[in-house]
Each structure stands twice: as C-alpha cells, then as structure tokens.
Design a protein around this motif. Structure first.
Motif, PDB file in Angstrom:
ATOM      1  N   LEU A  99     100.398  44.945 -93.447  1.00 39.30           N
ATOM      2  CA  LEU A  99     101.841  45.203 -93.388  1.00 39.30           C
ATOM      3  C   LEU A  99     102.622  43.943 -93.730  1.00 39.30           C
ATOM      4  O   LEU A  99     103.621  43.994 -94.477  1.00 39.30           O
ATOM      5  CB  LEU A  99     102.222  45.706 -91.996  1.00 39.30           C
ATOM      6  CG  LEU A  99     103.714  45.957 -91.738  1.00 39.30           C
ATOM      7  CD1 LEU A  99     104.254  47.016 -92.701  1.00 39.30           C
ATOM      8  CD2 LEU A  99     103.949  46.381 -90.293  1.00 39.30           C
ATOM      9  N   ALA A 100     102.174  42.800 -93.228  1.00 42.17           N
ATOM     10  CA  ALA A 100     102.856  41.531 -93.505  1.00 42.17           C
ATOM     11  C   ALA A 100     102.827  41.206 -94.995  1.00 42.17           C
ATOM     12  O   ALA A 100     103.835  40.784 -95.578  1.00 42.17           O
ATOM     13  CB  ALA A 100     102.200  40.404 -92.697  1.00 42.17           C
TER      14      ALA A 100
ATOM     15  N   LEU B 114      78.576  44.498 -97.879  1.00 41.59           N
ATOM     16  CA  LEU B 114      78.905  45.829 -98.393  1.00 41.59           C
ATOM     17  C   LEU B 114      80.065  46.442 -97.611  1.00 41.59           C
ATOM     18  O   LEU B 114      81.007  46.984 -98.200  1.00 41.59           O
ATOM     19  CB  LEU B 114      77.683  46.753 -98.309  1.00 41.59           C
ATOM     20  CG  LEU B 114      76.703  46.761 -99.480  1.00 41.59           C
ATOM     21  CD1 LEU B 114      75.632  47.818 -99.250  1.00 41.59           C
ATOM     22  CD2 LEU B 114      77.413  47.042-100.795  1.00 41.59           C
ATOM     23  N   ASN B 115      79.998  46.359 -96.288  1.00 40.14           N
ATOM     24  CA  ASN B 115      81.093  46.888 -95.476  1.00 40.14           C
ATOM     25  C   ASN B 115      82.364  46.080 -95.663  1.00 40.14           C
ATOM     26  O   ASN B 115      83.473  46.612 -95.511  1.00 40.14           O
ATOM     27  CB  ASN B 115      80.686  46.897 -93.994  1.00 40.14           C
ATOM     28  CG  ASN B 115      79.782  48.059 -93.640  1.00 40.14           C
ATOM     29  OD1 ASN B 115      80.234  49.177 -93.445  1.00 40.14           O
ATOM     30  ND2 ASN B 115      78.485  47.805 -93.583  1.00 40.14           N
ATOM     31  N   GLY B 116      82.209  44.806 -96.021  1.00 39.97           N
ATOM     32  CA  GLY B 116      83.371  43.967 -96.290  1.00 39.97           C
ATOM     33  C   GLY B 116      84.169  44.430 -97.488  1.00 39.97           C
ATOM     34  O   GLY B 116      85.374  44.154 -97.587  1.00 39.97           O
ATOM     35  N   ILE B 117      83.519  45.124 -98.419  1.00 39.52           N
ATOM     36  CA  ILE B 117      84.243  45.682 -99.571  1.00 39.52           C
ATOM     37  C   ILE B 117      85.315  46.660 -99.090  1.00 39.52           C
ATOM     38  O   ILE B 117      86.431  46.691 -99.620  1.00 39.52           O
ATOM     39  CB  ILE B 117      83.267  46.374-100.544  1.00 39.52           C
ATOM     40  CG1 ILE B 117      82.295  45.346-101.140  1.00 39.52           C
ATOM     41  CG2 ILE B 117      84.024  47.090-101.662  1.00 39.52           C
ATOM     42  CD1 ILE B 117      81.236  45.954-102.036  1.00 39.52           C
ATOM     43  N   THR B 118      84.989  47.428 -98.064  1.00 35.76           N
ATOM     44  CA  THR B 118      85.958  48.371 -97.510  1.00 35.76           C
ATOM     45  C   THR B 118      87.153  47.640 -96.925  1.00 35.76           C
ATOM     46  O   THR B 118      88.313  48.003 -97.172  1.00 35.76           O
ATOM     47  CB  THR B 118      85.308  49.242 -96.421  1.00 35.76           C
ATOM     48  OG1 THR B 118      84.196  49.946 -96.983  1.00 35.76           O
ATOM     49  CG2 THR B 118      86.298  50.239 -95.844  1.00 35.76           C
ATOM     50  N   TYR B 119      86.877  46.595 -96.153  1.00 38.27           N
ATOM     51  CA  TYR B 119      87.946  45.901 -95.428  1.00 38.27           C
ATOM     52  C   TYR B 119      88.758  44.971 -96.317  1.00 38.27           C
ATOM     53  O   TYR B 119      89.985  44.891 -96.157  1.00 38.27           O
ATOM     54  CB  TYR B 119      87.347  45.118 -94.252  1.00 38.27           C
ATOM     55  CG  TYR B 119      86.771  46.006 -93.183  1.00 38.27           C
ATOM     56  CD1 TYR B 119      87.600  46.653 -92.270  1.00 38.27           C
ATOM     57  CD2 TYR B 119      85.403  46.223 -93.095  1.00 38.27           C
ATOM     58  CE1 TYR B 119      87.079  47.487 -91.291  1.00 38.27           C
ATOM     59  CE2 TYR B 119      84.873  47.052 -92.112  1.00 38.27           C
ATOM     60  CZ  TYR B 119      85.708  47.678 -91.215  1.00 38.27           C
ATOM     61  OH  TYR B 119      85.198  48.509 -90.252  1.00 38.27           O
TER      62      TYR B 119
ATOM     63  N   GLN C 200      89.782  40.632 -86.998  1.00 40.41           N
ATOM     64  CA  GLN C 200      89.178  39.931 -85.865  1.00 40.41           C
ATOM     65  C   GLN C 200      87.714  40.329 -85.710  1.00 40.41           C
ATOM     66  O   GLN C 200      87.252  41.317 -86.284  1.00 40.41           O
ATOM     67  CB  GLN C 200      89.946  40.270 -84.585  1.00 40.41           C
ATOM     68  CG  GLN C 200      91.437  39.941 -84.645  1.00 40.41           C
ATOM     69  CD  GLN C 200      91.709  38.468 -84.816  1.00 40.41           C
ATOM     70  OE1 GLN C 200      91.248  37.644 -84.025  1.00 40.41           O
ATOM     71  NE2 GLN C 200      92.468  38.119 -85.854  1.00 40.41           N
ATOM     72  N   ARG C 201      86.971  39.526 -84.971  1.00 43.96           N
ATOM     73  CA  ARG C 201      85.563  39.837 -84.714  1.00 43.96           C
ATOM     74  C   ARG C 201      85.439  41.224 -84.097  1.00 43.96           C
ATOM     75  O   ARG C 201      86.282  41.600 -83.268  1.00 43.96           O
ATOM     76  CB  ARG C 201      84.953  38.815 -83.738  1.00 43.96           C
ATOM     77  CG  ARG C 201      84.836  37.403 -84.312  1.00 43.96           C
ATOM     78  CD  ARG C 201      84.096  36.529 -83.309  1.00 43.96           C
ATOM     79  NE  ARG C 201      83.962  35.166 -83.800  1.00 43.96           N
ATOM     80  CZ  ARG C 201      84.804  34.176 -83.527  1.00 43.96           C
ATOM     81  NH1 ARG C 201      85.850  34.418 -82.750  1.00 43.96           N
ATOM     82  NH2 ARG C 201      84.617  32.969 -84.006  1.00 43.96           N
ATOM     83  N   PRO C 202      84.414  41.992 -84.406  1.00 47.46           N
ATOM     84  CA  PRO C 202      83.309  41.696 -85.335  1.00 47.46           C
ATOM     85  C   PRO C 202      83.511  42.311 -86.730  1.00 47.46           C
ATOM     86  O   PRO C 202      82.552  42.566 -87.430  1.00 47.46           O
ATOM     87  CB  PRO C 202      82.129  42.351 -84.630  1.00 47.46           C
ATOM     88  CG  PRO C 202      82.723  43.591 -84.013  1.00 47.46           C
ATOM     89  CD  PRO C 202      84.139  43.222 -83.618  1.00 47.46           C
TER      90      PRO C 202
ATOM     91  N   GLU D 159     100.656  41.347 -83.419  1.00 47.97           N
ATOM     92  CA  GLU D 159      99.317  41.112 -82.886  1.00 47.97           C
ATOM     93  C   GLU D 159      98.329  40.929 -84.048  1.00 47.97           C
ATOM     94  O   GLU D 159      98.361  41.721 -84.999  1.00 47.97           O
ATOM     95  CB  GLU D 159      98.878  42.295 -82.032  1.00 47.97           C
ATOM     96  CG  GLU D 159      97.509  42.116 -81.407  1.00 47.97           C
ATOM     97  CD  GLU D 159      97.092  43.330 -80.589  1.00 47.97           C
ATOM     98  OE1 GLU D 159      95.914  43.384 -80.194  1.00 47.97           O
ATOM     99  OE2 GLU D 159      97.943  44.222 -80.375  1.00 47.97           O
ATOM    100  N   PRO D 160      97.474  39.900 -83.978  1.00 44.99           N
ATOM    101  CA  PRO D 160      96.524  39.673 -85.073  1.00 44.99           C
ATOM    102  C   PRO D 160      95.575  40.857 -85.265  1.00 44.99           C
ATOM    103  O   PRO D 160      94.831  41.222 -84.358  1.00 44.99           O
ATOM    104  CB  PRO D 160      95.748  38.425 -84.623  1.00 44.99           C
ATOM    105  CG  PRO D 160      96.648  37.746 -83.648  1.00 44.99           C
ATOM    106  CD  PRO D 160      97.386  38.851 -82.952  1.00 44.99           C
ATOM    107  N   SER D 161      95.636  41.459 -86.455  1.00 44.22           N
ATOM    108  CA  SER D 161      94.748  42.567 -86.803  1.00 44.22           C
ATOM    109  C   SER D 161      94.842  42.783 -88.306  1.00 44.22           C
ATOM    110  O   SER D 161      95.802  42.349 -88.940  1.00 44.22           O
ATOM    111  CB  SER D 161      95.122  43.853 -86.057  1.00 44.22           C
ATOM    112  OG  SER D 161      96.371  44.341 -86.489  1.00 44.22           O
ATOM    113  N   LEU D 162      93.861  43.474 -88.865  1.00 44.64           N
ATOM    114  CA  LEU D 162      93.871  43.734 -90.299  1.00 44.64           C
ATOM    115  C   LEU D 162      95.038  44.631 -90.716  1.00 44.64           C
ATOM    116  O   LEU D 162      95.725  44.317 -91.708  1.00 44.64           O
ATOM    117  CB  LEU D 162      92.532  44.339 -90.734  1.00 44.64           C
ATOM    118  CG  LEU D 162      92.369  44.602 -92.234  1.00 44.64           C
ATOM    119  CD1 LEU D 162      92.556  43.319 -93.037  1.00 44.64           C
ATOM    120  CD2 LEU D 162      90.991  45.221 -92.520  1.00 44.64           C
TER     121      LEU D 162
END
Length: 295
Positions: free
Chosen positions: A162-163, A91-96, A241-243, A154-157
């Motif tokens: 942006l990429a 469910l939270n993955g829908i946001t991300y 990235q985790r978590p 830097e690896p991030s959502l």
C-alpha cells in the motif's frame, strides 16, 4: 469471423503483426516466456515447491547447495540456519516478491493511467494546478515516500504494498498527464479538433495509440521500482516479517551468515536481479517492436 466490425479486423491484424515482429527478437521472446513462467510459478508455488517454506530439517542446518561436495541433491540450493530448504523458500518467494510487485503495478497502471488521462484531457486552472502539484512530487524520491508511509503503519507485506502504491501513483499520473498534454499540442490533433472530432474519439483513435509505448515504459519502470522497494522495505523490517519467504526478508535474516553460508544471501539477491532483467528486457523489446511497427 464474418460478424466482426472493420475496426475489429484492423485491431486483430495490428496485434498479429506486432506479435510477428516481436517473435523475431529472440531475447525479448525468451524474456516474455520467462515472465509468463514467473507469473505461473507465483500462482502455483506452494504446489511446485518440494517442501513447505517453513519446514525445518533438524540436523541439516546450513547444508551447502548440491553443487558443493558437502551438499545434497534433495536440498538443491542448500538450507538456511534453521534447516529450511532454500529452493522451496525461493520458489515461494516468487509469490511474495514478484507476485506482490505485479499486483501493485496493475493497480498503479489502472488507477494512475485513468487519472493521468483525465487530468491530461482537462483544461484551464485545474489542469495547471494539478500539473504543478504533481511536479512537486517528482522532487521527492519514491523510496523515501514509501518509507515514511510504511512507518505510519504496522510492518507487513500488504502495508508495504500500500505504501509503495501511494508513493508511485503521483509519478505515474504525472507521466501519463504529460504524455497526453504533449499529444494535444501537436498540429494534427489541433487540425482534428478544428474538424469537429470529439474528445472521446480523439482519445481512442489518436492519443491512446500514440502514448502506448510511453505507457508501457512507465509500467516497466514502475515494476522495477516496486520489486526493489518491496525487497528494500522488507530488508529494513518495514515489509514482510518472519517467517515469510520474501526475498528481501530472506537477505535480512541471513545477512550475518554471509561469510559462513553465502548462498543464503546471494541466491535471493540473484533472484531479485534475474526477475528485474527478465521483465525489463521483455518490456523494452515490446516497446521497440511497437515503435518499429508504426515507423
């Protein structure tokens, strides 16, 4: 109502007629409501999820989904190797995943649409040079461009978003640029120009309505690419990235558990596929409805 201009009545009637036609397509209508539900869940996921996405239940690691004889109803989709509830994480993955894709596509549609229209309406050497420049980008896969850009940050959502935005923009601009140029070459447009119709009126009354279907199709295509690439970049550790419970990252983190706990890999994959199908069916249904209305 009586204070409306004639154009406003015409536009509201157009929208209502398109909506009536769209409602007749039951599958497209269902996908429309499903898309709205996904958007709502993306906003309210922390409230709707039964548990926090990072909450660990000691002793409940790798609990199977509830339909398994060893499963528990309180962990409807089971738990992962750290004892986190899969349903809450999905469910939270829908946001991300879904929500991030929507944000990127909105920016691409606004920026790319504006630049594509401006480029399409321009003339002379600048227009030709821009056309050749955009053509060059089409030979490079969007995923490759986004990977190259993402590796420089830097690896991030947010950086992955942006990429993907930067990788998608040239393709989107090119499509709108080509659509506007094709409209400008049509005979009735040339006749309107000879009659002295201004470019702004020509754009508003003729070109934009005629490229609306192509514009929507390009938005749907961009959404499909964005959702897959957000998941792909997270899967290769260049995105979330985790978590963070992003679907691609969830698959990456649980890949070694594929044979031991397949639900930890399969369920995020199903979520990606279903989200894509829902939006694509809705977009295609809307385009067919608009085409049918203007026949």
């Amino acid at each position: 109502m009586l204070d409306k201009e004639p154009n406003e009545f015409r536009e509201s009637d157009t929208f209502s007629q398109i909506w009536l036609l769209f409602r007749k397509n039951r599958i497209a209508l269902f996908s429309f409501y499903a898309t709205l539900a996904l958007l709502l869940i993306a906003i309210l996921a922390p409230v709707l999820a039964p548990y926090s996405s990072d909450m660990q239940f000691v002793g409940e690691e790798l609990t199977p989904p509830s339909w398994n004889s060893a499963g528990k109803v309180i962990y409807f989709f089971g738990t992962d190797d750290l004892g986190r509830d899969m349903f809450s994480r999905l469910l939270n993955g829908i946001t991300y995943t879904f929500g991030s894709s929507v944000i990127v596509v909105i920016l691409v549609a606004i920026i790319g649409g504006f630049l594509g229209i401006v480029a399409g309406m321009s003339k002379g050497l600048k227009s030709r040079m821009l056309g050749h420049f955009l053509d060059a980008f089409l030979s490079i896969p969007i995923l490759l461009i986004s990977i190259v850009i993402a590796t420089l940050m830097e690896p991030s959502l947010p950086n992955a978003m942006l990429a993907i935005l930067l990788a998608l923009l040239p393709h989107f601009i090119h499509e709108i640029y080509q659509a506007v140029h094709q409209e400008l070459r049509k005979e009735y447009v040339l006749v309107l120009k000879l009659e002295g119709v201004s470019n702004s009126m020509l754009l508003k009354e003729t070109i934009l309505p005629n490229i609306s279907v192509r514009y929507i199709r390009e938005i749907i295509r961009s959404f499909s690419v964005t959702l897959m690439e957000i998941s792909a970049l997270s899967f290769i550790s260049l995105g979330a990235q985790r978590p963070t419970p992003e679907w691609g990252a969830m698959i990456r983190d649980s890949l070694e558990l594929l044979y031991l706990a397949p639900w930890t890999v399969i369920l995020p994959g199903i979520a990606i596929i279903l989200s894509l199908l829902v939006v694509v069916i809705f977009g295609n249904g809307l385009c067919k409805t608009i085409d049918k209305y203007y026949e």
